[in-house]
Every structure is written in C-alpha cells, then in structure tokens.
Design an enzyme around this catalytic site. Structure first.
Site, mmCIF file in Angstrom:
data_model
loop_
_atom_site.group_PDB
_atom_site.id
_atom_site.type_symbol
_atom_site.label_atom_id
_atom_site.label_comp_id
_atom_site.label_asym_id
_atom_site.label_seq_id
_atom_site.Cartn_x
_atom_site.Cartn_y
_atom_site.Cartn_z
ATOM 1 N N ASP A 176 -45.670 36.035 -13.617
ATOM 2 C CA ASP A 176 -45.496 36.938 -12.471
ATOM 3 C C ASP A 176 -46.758 37.778 -12.254
ATOM 4 O O ASP A 176 -46.716 39.008 -12.307
ATOM 5 C CB ASP A 176 -44.291 37.850 -12.719
ATOM 6 C CG ASP A 176 -43.866 38.601 -11.460
ATOM 7 O OD1 ASP A 176 -44.205 38.142 -10.357
ATOM 8 O OD2 ASP A 176 -43.204 39.646 -11.592
ATOM 9 N N LEU A 199 -35.884 46.003 -11.204
ATOM 10 C CA LEU A 199 -35.064 46.118 -12.404
ATOM 11 C C LEU A 199 -35.221 47.447 -13.134
ATOM 12 O O LEU A 199 -34.444 47.745 -14.042
ATOM 13 C CB LEU A 199 -35.390 44.975 -13.383
ATOM 14 C CG LEU A 199 -35.215 43.555 -12.836
ATOM 15 C CD1 LEU A 199 -35.488 42.543 -13.927
ATOM 16 C CD2 LEU A 199 -33.826 43.354 -12.247
#
Length: 560
Positions: free
Chosen positions: A225, A74
């Site tokens: 994460d 991203l």
C-alpha cells in the site's frame, strides 16, 4: 462508495488494481478513492489506549497531542513523547471497526456469490477475491502483526542508507494501539514542500523504485500500500516507509518469471511471453495460450517502437489490462499490488517530469540481476537473451553492461561467475556450452587476427619488408582475409565490452582469477583444450585455403 464507509472504500481501492475485472475507465475512477474519513472523538481514542495498555494515559506518555495529526479508514494517529524523551507516533484503532467490517463484508460476500452464480463473462471467482480481500483487511486490524511486518521490512531493506524504517516501541503497543518512532518528514504528495526543502522528488521516487524492486524480486516481501501518504521524504533526503498493515509476498517462481517476462519482451518472443502467464499464475495450464499471442503481438509491436527503457509503465499496464480483460486471465493479488505500487511511484514522478519512465529506472536493476545472479533460472534467462538462433548478441551484452552499471549495487566482479558456470557446466542439459565454445573461438580469432591486421597495417618499413620475404604460397596476409571486416568489427565489440566491464563500479582484475582454473580444474582444462584445438583448426584451415589460393594464382600467372 465513500459514503458507505471504510469497508467499501477498501473494496473500491482493491478493485482499482484489477484489470482482469474492470475496464480502464472504472480503474481510473476507483484509483481516486482516498481513505479520508471523519475522525472519531479524542476521548474515545484515549480510552482505547488506556484499556489496551492497562494504565492511565498520563502514565504511558509524558505528553500527547490533544487531537490526531492524521486519520484513515481504520484508525487515527497522535504524536506523543515517552518518559525517556523519545518522540513517537501513536496509532489508535477506530472503535467498533471490527463489527462494522464483519457486517459489511458479509453483505459484499453475499453479493459476490450472486455475481459468481449469474454472471458468466468474468474469468475470476469474485467470492474468492472477497475472501482474500477480507483476510487482508482483518490482518490490518492486528497492530501486533503490523509491528512485526515493520520490523521484518526493516531487517530486509533498512540496511540501505537512503531508506528509513521506523522502529516499534513494543512496551507501549498492543493489538489496537501501535507506537512507533516518530519520523520528521514530508509526504511525497506534497511536492512543493519537498522542493522548498531542497530535495529532489525524482531522486526520492528512484529510491522507491529500487527498494520496490528489491522487495518484489529478491526477498519477495513487499509493501502493498505505497500510496503517497505512506511515503515520507526526510530532511536528510531519505525515503521513509510507513503503515505496514497491508503486506504481500511474491512467490519465488513468480520472481524469476517476471524477469523472464522482461527478457521475452526484449526478444519480442510473444509465444514465450504467453507461456510466462502459467508461471505467473495468470492462467491454468489447461488454457491454450495460442489465441492470446496475436493480441500480445498487436499491442507490444506498437509500444515497442521505443526501447524498453523508454516505455511508459502506465501505457503498458493500461494496454495489457485491455488484453487481460478480453481473455481468461486471473490476475493474482500479488501482481495486482505490484502494478499499483509501481504505477503510484511513476505517477508521483510524472507530476514533476512528464517524460519520466519508471522502466528506465527499473531496467538497470533487471540488467544487474541478469548479469550477476548465479541462479539456474536467471542463467537460463541470460543465455536466452544473449543467444538468438545460435548467434551471440554482442549489442545486447553491451546494453546490459551499460544499463547494469547504472545500478548502485552493480559489482562487475560478479559478472564473470555466471558466464563461467555456463561454460564449464558438464551436463547433457547444457545445450549452451557448444555455443559458448564456438563464440569463444571466434573471440580468440578476432583478437589474434585482428591484432595482426592492425599491426601489419601499421608495421614499420623493416618489418613490412621481412613479411614480404615470406614465400607467397605460405603467406597469410591480413589483406587477403575475406572476412577481414567481420574480424575487425568483432574485435572492436569485444574490446568495447571489456572497456565497459573494466570501467564498471567495483571491477577488480582479481575477479578474473577463476579463469586460472584452466590450469587446475579438470572441466576448465577440457574447456580450454577445446578452445585451443578449435582455434588451431580454424587457423590451419585458413592457412591451407590461402596457400591453395596463392598456388592457384601463381599457376595462372606462370601459364599466362
């Protein structure tokens, strides 16, 4: 998936945590997916910074690296310096990523709708999973939210000296540009460099496990994460968490249900384990769990040949995943992320030590919570663990104290409070109070009579002669007690437990001051009175039985 771009990489990574949807060989392969994508041009990145922050780059930072030091799906990261001398990391969002994600997710969702319509073998709504996944990915695109997540994480867990959380530089941050304090460190995946710095990877993993347990089971707000690239070992041995775009929360009911699940696993109570899946939101309450019990028993009876602390976490998740795949389970997103988090940490440790067991590191935390948490849910779990079929399990209490003492937060003073609460609670629902009173009487009896036995056997000659002068019909000699061996065994256990408690970290004899409530509190007085009365009755009964036995023996001798 990698060739299809960032959306599909993220989809694959999400599927790698879903044992209810994918068989094990697919989970293993999808777990290898990485975020490594080509960097976008530096000029484009700098244009984004200027557009987002509203001024030329040279007015924002005194210096910035000409190329990124890291890149992901991203965005990409540069190292810079502010005009006040602060070194910072600048994360810049990949331009056009929002439109790409929208198109990709539309296509993925269309496919998911077809799967839900024509595939009957799945127990989970794939469309629902895509929607949930999409909301998380779009949250990651909001760097303001990520900064807030980072600050909340720091407030909750950054109080520990071994944990590092970078600060956010809000004056140079926006929705697509995030500037945070620079942290020198080595990625946990670079184990050779960590060893060269004289740091212990296993200690760092243990820090990660303890912090993860606090995240999952205390505040409930956790890093979803924690792959090796998001964990840094600092030169002073701290563990630094990075990238707070993907966070999740464990529901309050699930936090207690997870600990209860461990208790039921220790007890091998597979019926209760199956019912736990209601509280964990794995199953709708309309589902009959009885057919699941044999599968749980078959799997866990095999793996439980070792103690819980010796179990390999990946072995459990793989085996349990096979069970989940066969039955109508719907694994909640938070739980899938928990499994991923702990599996990643164990995998890092296994690379260094093949015998590393994540549950061996987690169990002390569980033991500490069970012994010290005053909540009703964990008091019930503790009593369920310690009382089996009305019998007190002293060995389990010893194990809890031994394991709980290994936790750095263990405070022995707090162990007394939950026990007192259980003993003194005056309610119809407190079915444990009679059991606690009964066991307390046994303990008092073991300490008094056990000490008498020990003392008599080692009594000086003069005292022994005095004891022999007591009429045989009235004499209660230790050697005549039929349960002498049991009394001494219980006395030994009680003294061993006391030794464990009194030698534990933070123990202060003043912690026993609540026991002085017996002289003040009405409920405590009643409890103490019942103990004294019951002990007196047992002692009187022993005396009567012994007198009758001695009289019978004397009559037999006289008759002879």
């Amino acid at each position: 998936l990698t060739g299809l771009g960032p959306t599909f990489v993220k989809v694959g990574q999400a599927l790698s945590t879903r044992p209810d949807l994918m068989p094990q060989q697919y989970l293993d392969e999808l777990g290898e997916l990485q975020d490594a994508l080509p960097c976008f041009p530096d000029k484009v990145a700098f244009d984004v910074i200027e557009a987002e922050l509203g001024r030329p780059l040279e007015q924002i930072y005194s210096s910035i690296t000409p190329s990124p030091i890291a890149a992901a799906s991203l965005g990409q990261v540069y190292k810079a310096r502010k005009f006040d001398g602060t070194e910072v990391a600048v994360k810049v969002q990949r331009p056009g990523i929002l439109k790409d994600l929208e198109v990709d997710l539309f296509l993925v969702r269309s496919g998911a709708m077809l799967v839900d319509r024509f595939v009957d073998s799945l127990n989970t709504s794939v469309t629902g999973l895509v929607d949930e996944f999409g909301s998380r990915v779009f949250q990651e695109l909001n760097y303001i939210q990520e900064g807030l997540n980072c600050e909340r994480f720091g407030d909750l867990y950054g109080d520990r000296p071994e944990v590092c959380v970078p600060g956010i530089e809000w004056d140079v941050s926006s929705r697509q540009v995030l500037t945070m304090d620079w942290v020198d460190g080595i990625k946990l995946s670079d184990q050779e460099a960590i060893a060269a710095q004289g740091l212990d990877i296993l200690e760092l993993v243990d820090i990660g496990i303890q912090c993860s347990l606090r995240q999952l089971l205390e505040a409930g707000f956790f890093h979803a994460d924690p792959h090796p690239g998001n964990l840094l070992a600092t030169p002073d041995g701290r563990l630094c968490f990075l990238d707070f775009g993907m966070m999740s929360e464990t529901p309050v009911t699930a936090r207690y249900a997870i600990i209860n699940h461990v208790v039921h696993l220790v007890n091998r109570d597979y019926e209760a384990m199956a019912r736990d899946y209601y509280a964990l939101d794995f199953l709708d309450e309309s589902v009959d769990v009885r057919p699941i019990v044999p599968a749980l028993r078959e799997f866990f009876d095999d793996v439980l040949t070792a103690s819980v602390s010796e179990l390999n976490f990946k072995t459990i998740t793989n085996g349990l995943g096979a069970v989940l795949y066969q039955y109508p389970f719907n694994v909640p997103a938070y739980y899938a992320l928990i499994l991923r988090s702990l599996t990643v940490l164990e995998g890092l440790a296994l690379f260094t030590n093949p015998n590393f067991k994540v549950l061996a590191k987690a169990y002390p935390y569980m033991a500490k919570r069970l012994l010290t948490d005053p909540s009703v849910q964990l008091r019930d779990a503790l009593s369920e663990l310690l009382f089996v079929d009305g019998s007190f399990q002293w060995q389990r209490l010893e194990n809890l104290l031994t394991e709980g003492g290994k936790n750095s937060d263990f405070n022995a003073n707090e162990v007394v409070k939950p026990v007192l609460a259980l003993a003194l609670e005056d309610s119809v629902d407190n079915t444990l109070r009679p059991l606690i009173e009964k066991e307390t009487v046994r303990v008092v009896e073991a300490l008094v009579l056990g000490s008498l036995i020990k003392g008599t056997k080692s009594a000086p000659t003069g005292l022994a002669a005095l004891l022999d002068s007591v009429p045989a019909s009235l004499r209660l000699t230790p050697r005549s007690l039929e349960d002498e061996e049991d009394i001494l065994a219980l006395r030994t256990r009680v003294l061993r437990v006391w030794g464990l408690l009194s030698s534990s970290s933070g123990f202060d004899p003043k912690a026993l001051q609540p026991l002085l409530q017996i002289a003040q509190d009405a409920q405590a007085q009643q409890f103490g009175g019942r103990i004294v009365q019951a002990f007196g009755q047992r002692l009187a009964a022993r005396g009567i039985m012994e007198a009758l036995r001695n009289q019978t023996s004397s009559s037999s001798n006289t008759h002879a």
